[in-house]
Design an enzyme around this catalytic site. Structure first.
Site, mmCIF file in Angstrom:
data_model
loop_
_atom_site.group_PDB
_atom_site.id
_atom_site.type_symbol
_atom_site.label_atom_id
_atom_site.label_comp_id
_atom_site.label_asym_id
_atom_site.label_seq_id
_atom_site.Cartn_x
_atom_site.Cartn_y
_atom_site.Cartn_z
ATOM 1 N N HIS A 1 0.891 -1.180 0.000
ATOM 2 C CA HIS A 1 0.000 0.000 0.000
ATOM 3 C C HIS A 1 0.917 1.215 0.000
ATOM 4 O O HIS A 1 1.515 1.536 1.028
ATOM 5 C CB HIS A 1 -0.874 0.021 1.254
ATOM 6 C CG HIS A 1 -1.744 -1.195 1.408
ATOM 7 N ND1 HIS A 1 -3.049 -1.248 0.978
ATOM 8 C CD2 HIS A 1 -1.486 -2.415 1.941
ATOM 9 C CE1 HIS A 1 -3.564 -2.435 1.238
ATOM 10 N NE2 HIS A 1 -2.629 -3.169 1.831
ATOM 11 N N PHE A 2 1.066 1.851 -1.162
ATOM 12 C CA PHE A 2 2.027 2.956 -1.274
ATOM 13 C C PHE A 2 1.362 4.339 -1.245
ATOM 14 O O PHE A 2 2.016 5.363 -1.403
ATOM 15 C CB PHE A 2 2.903 2.779 -2.520
ATOM 16 C CG PHE A 2 4.008 1.743 -2.336
ATOM 17 C CD1 PHE A 2 4.285 1.191 -1.094
ATOM 18 C CD2 PHE A 2 4.781 1.332 -3.419
ATOM 19 C CE1 PHE A 2 5.309 0.240 -0.920
ATOM 20 C CE2 PHE A 2 5.812 0.387 -3.260
ATOM 21 C CZ PHE A 2 6.068 -0.155 -2.012
ATOM 22 N N ARG A 3 0.033 4.357 -1.077
ATOM 23 C CA ARG A 3 -0.706 5.566 -0.647
ATOM 24 C C ARG A 3 -0.800 6.704 -1.641
ATOM 25 O O ARG A 3 -1.292 7.776 -1.275
ATOM 26 C CB ARG A 3 -0.109 6.126 0.648
ATOM 27 C CG ARG A 3 0.134 5.131 1.768
ATOM 28 C CD ARG A 3 -1.124 4.480 2.231
ATOM 29 N NE ARG A 3 -0.962 3.761 3.508
ATOM 30 C CZ ARG A 3 -1.781 2.816 3.906
ATOM 31 N NH1 ARG A 3 -2.809 2.449 3.164
ATOM 32 N NH2 ARG A 3 -1.597 2.206 5.060
ATOM 33 N N ASN B 1 -6.658 0.661 -2.377
ATOM 34 C CA ASN B 1 -7.298 1.527 -1.374
ATOM 35 C C ASN B 1 -6.566 2.859 -1.191
ATOM 36 O O ASN B 1 -6.284 3.298 -0.082
ATOM 37 C CB ASN B 1 -7.472 0.802 -0.034
ATOM 38 C CG ASN B 1 -6.165 0.333 0.568
ATOM 39 O OD1 ASN B 1 -5.180 0.130 -0.137
ATOM 40 N ND2 ASN B 1 -6.131 0.137 1.875
ATOM 41 N N HIS C 1 -8.774 -9.761 0.626
ATOM 42 C CA HIS C 1 -8.563 -9.606 2.067
ATOM 43 C C HIS C 1 -9.660 -10.434 2.727
ATOM 44 O O HIS C 1 -10.844 -10.107 2.624
ATOM 45 C CB HIS C 1 -8.697 -8.131 2.462
ATOM 46 C CG HIS C 1 -8.437 -7.912 3.913
ATOM 47 N ND1 HIS C 1 -7.300 -7.301 4.367
ATOM 48 C CD2 HIS C 1 -9.154 -8.262 5.023
ATOM 49 C CE1 HIS C 1 -7.318 -7.272 5.698
ATOM 50 N NE2 HIS C 1 -8.443 -7.847 6.109
ATOM 51 N N HIS D 1 -2.183 -12.572 2.632
ATOM 52 C CA HIS D 1 -1.795 -12.567 4.051
ATOM 53 C C HIS D 1 -2.507 -13.588 4.934
ATOM 54 O O HIS D 1 -3.285 -13.240 5.829
ATOM 55 C CB HIS D 1 -1.917 -11.165 4.656
ATOM 56 C CG HIS D 1 -3.137 -10.357 4.286
ATOM 57 N ND1 HIS D 1 -4.390 -10.895 4.199
ATOM 58 C CD2 HIS D 1 -3.268 -9.044 4.007
ATOM 59 C CE1 HIS D 1 -5.246 -9.943 3.881
ATOM 60 N NE2 HIS D 1 -4.578 -8.814 3.756
ATOM 61 N N ASP E 1 2.587 -6.683 2.492
ATOM 62 C CA ASP E 1 1.430 -5.876 2.905
ATOM 63 C C ASP E 1 1.906 -4.560 3.541
ATOM 64 O O ASP E 1 1.273 -4.044 4.462
ATOM 65 C CB ASP E 1 0.539 -6.665 3.879
ATOM 66 C CG ASP E 1 -0.857 -6.058 4.009
ATOM 67 O OD1 ASP E 1 -1.163 -5.112 3.275
ATOM 68 O OD2 ASP E 1 -1.623 -6.545 4.853
ATOM 69 N N HIS F 1 1.464 4.089 8.161
ATOM 70 C CA HIS F 1 0.684 5.197 8.725
ATOM 71 C C HIS F 1 1.672 6.053 9.495
ATOM 72 O O HIS F 1 2.703 5.546 9.954
ATOM 73 C CB HIS F 1 -0.400 4.673 9.672
ATOM 74 C CG HIS F 1 -1.399 3.779 9.011
ATOM 75 N ND1 HIS F 1 -2.458 4.246 8.268
ATOM 76 C CD2 HIS F 1 -1.486 2.427 8.958
ATOM 77 C CE1 HIS F 1 -3.163 3.230 7.806
ATOM 78 N NE2 HIS F 1 -2.588 2.108 8.200
HETATM 79 O O1 DOR Z 1 -3.473 -3.663 8.309
HETATM 80 C C1 DOR Z 1 -3.786 -3.385 7.150
HETATM 81 N N1 DOR Z 1 -3.572 -2.153 6.647
HETATM 82 N N2 DOR Z 1 -4.356 -4.312 6.377
HETATM 83 C C2 DOR Z 1 -4.874 -4.019 5.179
HETATM 84 O O2 DOR Z 1 -5.438 -4.889 4.555
HETATM 85 C C3 DOR Z 1 -4.859 -2.628 4.681
HETATM 86 C C4 DOR Z 1 -3.732 -1.902 5.261
HETATM 87 C C5 DOR Z 1 -3.740 -0.431 4.987
HETATM 88 O O3 DOR Z 1 -3.977 -0.064 3.835
HETATM 89 O O4 DOR Z 1 -3.484 0.358 5.891
#
Ligand code: DOR
Length: 442
Positions: free
Chosen positions: A60-62, A92, A174, A228, A301, A305
Site C-alpha cells: 500500500h504505497f498511498r 485503497n 482480504h 496474508h 502488505d 501510517h
Molecule cells: O493492516 C492493514 N492495513 N491491512 C490491510 O489490509 C490494509 C492496510 C492499509 O492499507 O493500511
C-alpha cells in the site's frame, strides 16, 4: 549500455551457481559469457550471492491521496534498498483504484516517480463488475471481502458471485469475515488495550472468509490468491483445496511469520495489522506451510501510517506497518539461522509471485529475462533503526533488531538504483522503474 557482473554465486533454476552475467539494454543477455567478453561496465561481485529482484505482490504505497503516510518516491527507494525490484500495489488509495482510467492514472504517476517496476490492482466494488471484466494493464482484481483501511468492501454473496462468474483476471482478497468482525467489535467495545484487536479480528473471521473465497473460486473455476494468511486453520483449508485442484495460491507476510499476540506488550499498536497477528503456533504453522509448498509467496502488505496516527489510543490507531525495506533481510536472516535456504527464499519472494501474477520476464535469472537483480551480503549484520528507514512514515516495528544478510546492490532493468557503500545507502535518483508486463491479455 552493457554491464558484466562477474564473480557471483547466482541463484539460477533453484540452484546456487558460481558464474558471471552479461546485461545489455535492460535484459540478461548471457550467463557465464566467454572470458574475453567486454562490457561498458564491469562489476566484481566479490563472490557474493546474486538473486533475481524481489517481487512484492502486496503493498500500500498511498499515492494518490494519502501521501502524508507514504508516496512513490519514498516507497520505491525503500524497495530498492530492500531488494524489491517490482511491486504490485493495492487499490485503497484516494480515489480508490476501481476503474481503468484510475489504474492508468496510477501507472502514469509511477512512471514519473518510481525507481523500481510497478503494477496496480483494480479494486472491486459491489457494482463495478464491467470495469473488472475489461480491465487491462493490471495484474488482477482485489476484493476486500472484509473491510480494512479505507472504504472498499464487497461482502454480499450476490455481488461476489457476479465478480467470480463474470471476470477472468486472477482475484485476490482480504479475507476477514465482516459480520464476525462487527459482532466481535461490539462484544469487546469496552476494551481499550490493543491486544483486543486479535479478539475482534479473530480466528473465526479469517477462517470463514477464506473458506468462503475458496468455495467461490471452486464454484466458478476461478484462479484465486489468498492474501496474508494468518492462521493455521487457513493453512489447512488451502492444503485441502490444493489436494483437489490448482485454482488456489497463497501468501504469508513477515509480520504474521515473526510477530505474535505476545508482542502487543512491547510493540503495542505498531503491530496492529489486518488480519491481526495471532499466536506463536500460527507463526510456526505458516513457516511450515512455506516449507511444504502450501503457501508459495512471501509479500509484505507494506501499509504505512504516520507515527502520530499509530500512537492514537486503541481502537482509533490505524492498522498497518511498513516492511518493504526489511522483508528480504528478515528472510536472509532466517537462512543464516538455518531455517530455510537461499534458494527457497528466491522461490517465495521472486519466482512464485512473478508466476502467480503472470508476469513476463520477471522473478528469475535467465537469458531474455529483465535485468532486475540484487547482490546480497550474507555476512553483513545491521541493526534496523527507525532513523535509517526510507519509508516516508519513518518507523519500523523491527527497530532495534539486528539482522544478518542484506541487499548491498540493486539493479532495475539493468540500472543500478541502490548501493550500500561504506555503510551508507546510496540511491540513483533518476527514474528507471517500468510498468510490469503480463502474459494475460493487456
Ligand atoms: O493492516 C492493514 N492495513 N491491512 C490491510 O489490509 C490494509 C492496510 C492499509 O492499507 O493500511
Amino acid at each position: 549500455m552493457s554491464t558484466l557482473i562477474r564473480n557471483v554465486n547466482a541463484v539460477i533454476d533453484g540452484q546456487l551457481v558460481e558464474t558471471s552475467l552479461l546485461i545489455a539494454d535492460g535484459k540478461i543477455v548471457d550467463i557465464a559469457p566467454a572470458q574475453q567478453v567486454g562490457a561498458d561496465e564491469v562489476v566484481d561481485g566479490g563472490g557474493k550471492i546474486l538473486i533475481p529482484g524481489v517481487v512484492d505482490d502486496q503493498v500500500h504505497f498511498r499515492e494518490p491521496g494519502l501521501t502524508a503516510k507514504e508516496d512513490l518516491t519514498h516507497a520505491s527507494r525503500a524497495c530498492a534498498k530492500g531488494g524489491v525490484t517490482s511491486f504490485l500495489e493495492m487499490p485503497n488509495t484516494i480515489p480508490n483504484a476501481i476503474t481503468q482510467s484510475l489504474i492508468d492514472d496510477k501507472l502514469a504517476i509511477a512512471a514519473k516517480k518510481s525507481i523500481v517496476n510497478f503494477g496496480f490492482y483494480i479494486g472491486a466494488t459491489p457494482n463495478n463488475a464491467s470495469e473488472l471484466k475489461h480491465a487491462v494493464r493490471t495484474p488482477g482484481i482485489k476484493i476486500f471481502i472484509g473491510s480494512s483501511t479505507g472504504n472498499l468492501l464487497v461482502d454480499e454473496q450476490a455481488a461476489l458471485e457476479t465478480i467470480f462468474a463474470e471476470t477472468t483476471l486472477t482475484i485476490c482478497a482480504h479475507c476477514e469475515d465482516e459480520t464476525t468482525v462487527r459482532a466481535n467489535a461490539a462484544k469487546y467495545a469496552d476494551r481499550t488495550d490493543v491486544a483486543a484487536h486479535s479478539l475482534v479480528r479473530d480466528y473465526e473471521a479469517a477462517k470463514i472468509a477464506t473458506a468462503r473465497a475458496i468455495a467461490l473460486a471452486e464454484k466458478h473455476q476461478h484462479r484465486f490468491h489468498v492474501l496474508h494468511v494468518s492462521t493455521a486453520d487457513e493453512v489447512e483449508l488451502i492444503r485441502a483445496a490444493k489436494a483437489k485442484h490448482d485454482l488456489i495460491t497463497a501468501e504469508a507476510c513477515p509480520h504474521h511469520l515473526f510477530f505474535s499476540v505476545e508482542d502487543y506488550e512491547t510493540l503495542g499498536s505498531l503491530v496492529k495489522m489486518n488480519p491481526s497477528i495471532k499466536s506463536k503456533a500460527d507463526n510456526k504453522a505458516l513457516f511450515a506451510a512455506l516449507l511444504d509448498g502450501t503457501i508459495e509467496v512471501i509479500a509484505t502488505d507494506h501499509a504505512p501510517h504516520t507515527i502520530e496516527e499509530k500512537q492514537l489510543p486503541y481502537p482509533k490507531c490505524p492498522s498497518g506497518l511498513p516492511a518493504v525495506e526489511n522483508s528480504l533481510a528478515l528472510m536472509l536472516n532466517e537462512v543464516n539461522q538455518g531455517r530455510c535456504s537461499i534458494e527457497q527464499v528466491v522461490g517465495w519472494m521472486c519466482e512464485a509471485p512473478a508466476r502467480v501474477w503472470d508476469m513476463k520476464h520477471k522473478g528469475e535469472i535467465a537469458v531474455g529475462y529483465d535485468a532486475d537483480l540484487v547482490l546480497v551480503d550474507m555476512e553483513l549484520k545491521i541493526e534496523v533503526k527507525n532513523e535509517d528507514q526510507q519509508t516516508k512514515c519513518g518507523w519500523t516495528p523491527w527497530h532495534g533488531t539486528t539482522l544478518q544478510g542484506w541487499p548491498v546492490r540493486t539493479w532495475v532493468m539493468g540500472h543500478e538504483v541502490f548501493r550500500k557503500q561504506e555503510g551508507k545507502d546510496q540511491f540513483e535518483q533518476n527514474v528507471f522503474g517500468r510498468a510490469i508486463q503480463y502474459a494475460h491479455p493487456t
